[in-house]
Design an enzyme around this catalytic site. Sequence first.
Site, PDB file in Angstrom:
ATOM      1  N   GLY A   1      27.497  26.510   8.481  1.00 56.80           N
ATOM      2  CA  GLY A   1      28.239  27.165   7.398  1.00 56.80           C
ATOM      3  C   GLY A   1      28.113  28.677   7.321  1.00 56.80           C
ATOM      4  O   GLY A   1      28.318  29.258   6.253  1.00 56.80           O
ATOM      5  N   SER A   2      27.824  29.322   8.472  1.00 50.30           N
ATOM      6  CA  SER A   2      27.728  30.791   8.407  1.00 50.30           C
ATOM      7  C   SER A   2      29.094  31.417   8.104  1.00 50.30           C
ATOM      8  O   SER A   2      29.182  32.439   7.425  1.00 50.30           O
ATOM      9  CB  SER A   2      27.149  31.359   9.703  1.00 50.30           C
ATOM     10  OG  SER A   2      28.040  31.190  10.773  1.00 50.30           O
ATOM     11  N   ASN A   3      30.162  30.795   8.586  1.00 48.02           N
ATOM     12  CA  ASN A   3      31.508  31.310   8.259  1.00 48.02           C
ATOM     13  C   ASN A   3      31.822  31.091   6.782  1.00 48.02           C
ATOM     14  O   ASN A   3      32.408  31.957   6.140  1.00 48.02           O
ATOM     15  CB  ASN A   3      32.571  30.649   9.137  1.00 48.02           C
ATOM     16  CG  ASN A   3      32.659  31.289  10.505  1.00 48.02           C
ATOM     17  OD1 ASN A   3      33.205  32.379  10.654  1.00 48.02           O
ATOM     18  ND2 ASN A   3      32.078  30.629  11.500  1.00 48.02           N
TER      19      ASN A   3
ATOM     20  N   ARG B   1      35.784   5.690   6.529  1.00 46.64           N
ATOM     21  CA  ARG B   1      36.595   4.940   5.553  1.00 46.64           C
ATOM     22  C   ARG B   1      38.071   5.091   5.889  1.00 46.64           C
ATOM     23  O   ARG B   1      38.514   6.182   6.244  1.00 46.64           O
ATOM     24  CB  ARG B   1      36.352   5.474   4.140  1.00 46.64           C
ATOM     25  CG  ARG B   1      35.009   5.120   3.595  1.00 46.64           C
ATOM     26  CD  ARG B   1      35.172   4.032   2.504  1.00 46.64           C
ATOM     27  NE  ARG B   1      33.881   3.443   2.181  1.00 46.64           N
ATOM     28  CZ  ARG B   1      33.083   3.906   1.237  1.00 46.64           C
ATOM     29  NH1 ARG B   1      33.468   4.934   0.508  1.00 46.64           N
ATOM     30  NH2 ARG B   1      31.934   3.321   0.994  1.00 46.64           N
TER      31      ARG B   1
ATOM     32  N   MET C   1      34.140  19.766  12.631  1.00 48.15           N
ATOM     33  CA  MET C   1      34.179  19.154  13.951  1.00 48.15           C
ATOM     34  C   MET C   1      34.830  17.778  13.940  1.00 48.15           C
ATOM     35  O   MET C   1      34.354  16.842  14.566  1.00 48.15           O
ATOM     36  CB  MET C   1      32.762  19.082  14.534  1.00 48.15           C
ATOM     37  CG  MET C   1      32.111  20.443  14.676  1.00 48.15           C
ATOM     38  SD  MET C   1      33.207  21.690  15.393  1.00 48.15           S
ATOM     39  CE  MET C   1      32.289  22.112  16.835  1.00 48.15           C
TER      40      MET C   1
ATOM     41  N   ILE D   1      38.847  15.911  14.186  1.00 48.50           N
ATOM     42  CA  ILE D   1      40.281  16.148  14.397  1.00 48.50           C
ATOM     43  C   ILE D   1      41.005  15.768  13.107  1.00 48.50           C
ATOM     44  O   ILE D   1      40.697  14.750  12.489  1.00 48.50           O
ATOM     45  CB  ILE D   1      40.789  15.267  15.563  1.00 48.50           C
ATOM     46  CG1 ILE D   1      39.992  15.547  16.831  1.00 48.50           C
ATOM     47  CG2 ILE D   1      42.290  15.446  15.757  1.00 48.50           C
ATOM     48  CD1 ILE D   1      40.379  16.739  17.633  1.00 48.50           C
TER      49      ILE D   1
ATOM     50  N   HIS E   1      37.921  29.533  16.106  1.00 45.10           N
ATOM     51  CA  HIS E   1      37.487  28.926  17.371  1.00 45.10           C
ATOM     52  C   HIS E   1      36.717  29.965  18.198  1.00 45.10           C
ATOM     53  O   HIS E   1      37.134  31.119  18.274  1.00 45.10           O
ATOM     54  CB  HIS E   1      38.705  28.420  18.145  1.00 45.10           C
ATOM     55  CG  HIS E   1      38.335  27.681  19.387  1.00 45.10           C
ATOM     56  ND1 HIS E   1      37.859  26.377  19.349  1.00 45.10           N
ATOM     57  CD2 HIS E   1      38.311  28.065  20.689  1.00 45.10           C
ATOM     58  CE1 HIS E   1      37.584  25.990  20.589  1.00 45.10           C
ATOM     59  NE2 HIS E   1      37.838  26.987  21.408  1.00 45.10           N
TER      60      HIS E   1
ATOM     61  N   GLU F   1      49.837  20.485  15.542  1.00 47.26           N
ATOM     62  CA  GLU F   1      49.499  19.121  15.971  1.00 47.26           C
ATOM     63  C   GLU F   1      48.682  19.089  17.262  1.00 47.26           C
ATOM     64  O   GLU F   1      48.060  18.085  17.578  1.00 47.26           O
ATOM     65  CB  GLU F   1      50.771  18.272  16.151  1.00 47.26           C
ATOM     66  CG  GLU F   1      51.494  17.918  14.850  1.00 47.26           C
ATOM     67  CD  GLU F   1      52.364  19.052  14.303  1.00 47.26           C
ATOM     68  OE1 GLU F   1      52.451  20.120  14.972  1.00 47.26           O
ATOM     69  OE2 GLU F   1      52.931  18.881  13.217  1.00 47.26           O
TER      70      GLU F   1
ATOM     71  N   ASP G   1      43.684  23.287  19.016  1.00 47.17           N
ATOM     72  CA  ASP G   1      43.451  24.722  19.277  1.00 47.17           C
ATOM     73  C   ASP G   1      44.677  25.429  19.877  1.00 47.17           C
ATOM     74  O   ASP G   1      44.535  26.296  20.757  1.00 47.17           O
ATOM     75  CB  ASP G   1      42.228  24.907  20.208  1.00 47.17           C
ATOM     76  CG  ASP G   1      40.953  24.353  19.592  1.00 47.17           C
ATOM     77  OD1 ASP G   1      40.833  24.381  18.359  1.00 47.17           O
ATOM     78  OD2 ASP G   1      40.085  23.881  20.347  1.00 47.17           O
TER      79      ASP G   1
HETATM   80  C1  GAR Z   1      31.860  28.451  14.653  1.00 51.61           C
HETATM   81  O1  GAR Z   1      31.323  29.286  15.610  1.00 51.61           O
HETATM   82  C2  GAR Z   1      33.240  27.965  15.070  1.00 51.61           C
HETATM   83  O2  GAR Z   1      33.889  28.836  15.919  1.00 51.61           O
HETATM   84  C3  GAR Z   1      32.952  26.672  15.750  1.00 51.61           C
HETATM   85  O3  GAR Z   1      31.883  26.116  15.023  1.00 51.61           O
HETATM   86  C4  GAR Z   1      31.049  27.166  14.545  1.00 51.61           C
HETATM   87  C5  GAR Z   1      30.628  26.855  13.131  1.00 51.61           C
HETATM   88  O4  GAR Z   1      29.651  27.747  12.707  1.00 51.61           O
HETATM   89  N1  GAR Z   1      34.091  25.833  15.742  1.00 51.61           N
HETATM   90  C6  GAR Z   1      34.509  25.137  16.777  1.00 51.61           C
HETATM   91  O5  GAR Z   1      33.928  25.101  17.830  1.00 51.61           O
HETATM   92  C7  GAR Z   1      35.769  24.349  16.536  1.00 51.61           C
HETATM   93  N2  GAR Z   1      36.365  23.973  17.758  1.00 51.61           N
HETATM   94  P1  GAR Z   1      29.230  27.862  11.185  1.00 51.61           P
HETATM   95  O6  GAR Z   1      29.029  26.435  10.670  1.00 51.61           O
HETATM   96  O7  GAR Z   1      27.943  28.631  11.209  1.00 51.61           O
HETATM   97  O8  GAR Z   1      30.332  28.565  10.439  1.00 51.61           O
END
Ligand code: GAR
Length: 187
Positions: free
Chosen positions: A14-16, A63, A88, A90, A107, A140, A143
């Site tokens: 969850g850093s983003n 579910r 993570m 789809i 991404h 759809e 990425d």
């Molecule tokens: C991020 O770096 C994002 O680009 C990647 O997961 C990480 C989550 O980091 N996403 C993917 O690879 C999706 N294909 P975070 O939980 O620290 O935000």
Amino acid sequence: MVKKNACVFISGYGSNLKSLISNSRNHNFPVNISLVITNNFKAKGLLHAKKNSIPYFIINTKRRNFENKVLNLIKKYNISLICLAGYMKIISKGFISAYKKKIINVHPSLLPKYKGLNTYEKIIQNKEKKTGCTVHFVNEKLDSGKLIVQKSFFIKKDDKVDILKKKTQKLEHKAFSEAIIKIYRYN
Ligand code: GAR
């Protein structure tokens, strides 16, 4: 300015999410982070929702009707933008078409290069000179949606997976917010 409501989907650290919450405090930022959804009850990122008193929900994707539950939450919280931040799982075509142009994803590569998983490993294996991150609309195909913001850096000879991840995520934290500002600037 009346801010719209955004929801952030997470699966892990969850850093983003953290940086989105912090940037959303700026009164010029177009959205509030009003809802957090995860498919992983162990997601560390939930801490940021808790700390900031943002409603969060853990969805059991095993579910059958889990997407209806998500759609109901999105309606209940009047969500205008869905941000996938390390989510993570789809998302189904039905869900995507219900929210066309309203779901964005971050991404860890310069799309269209290195879609899918294990991006850092593939980048190192292919001896790339440059990499970065992409924020794009979700369509759809995995990425593959329209790019909104991309940021890049040059890879150093000794950069390993953990270093690439650190450098890429530092850029993601800027790119995600910039993408949201860009979306609303043209709306
Ligand atoms: C991020 O770096 C994002 O680009 C990647 O997961 C990480 C989550 O980091 N996403 C993917 O690879 C999706 N294909 P975070 O939980 O620290 O935000």
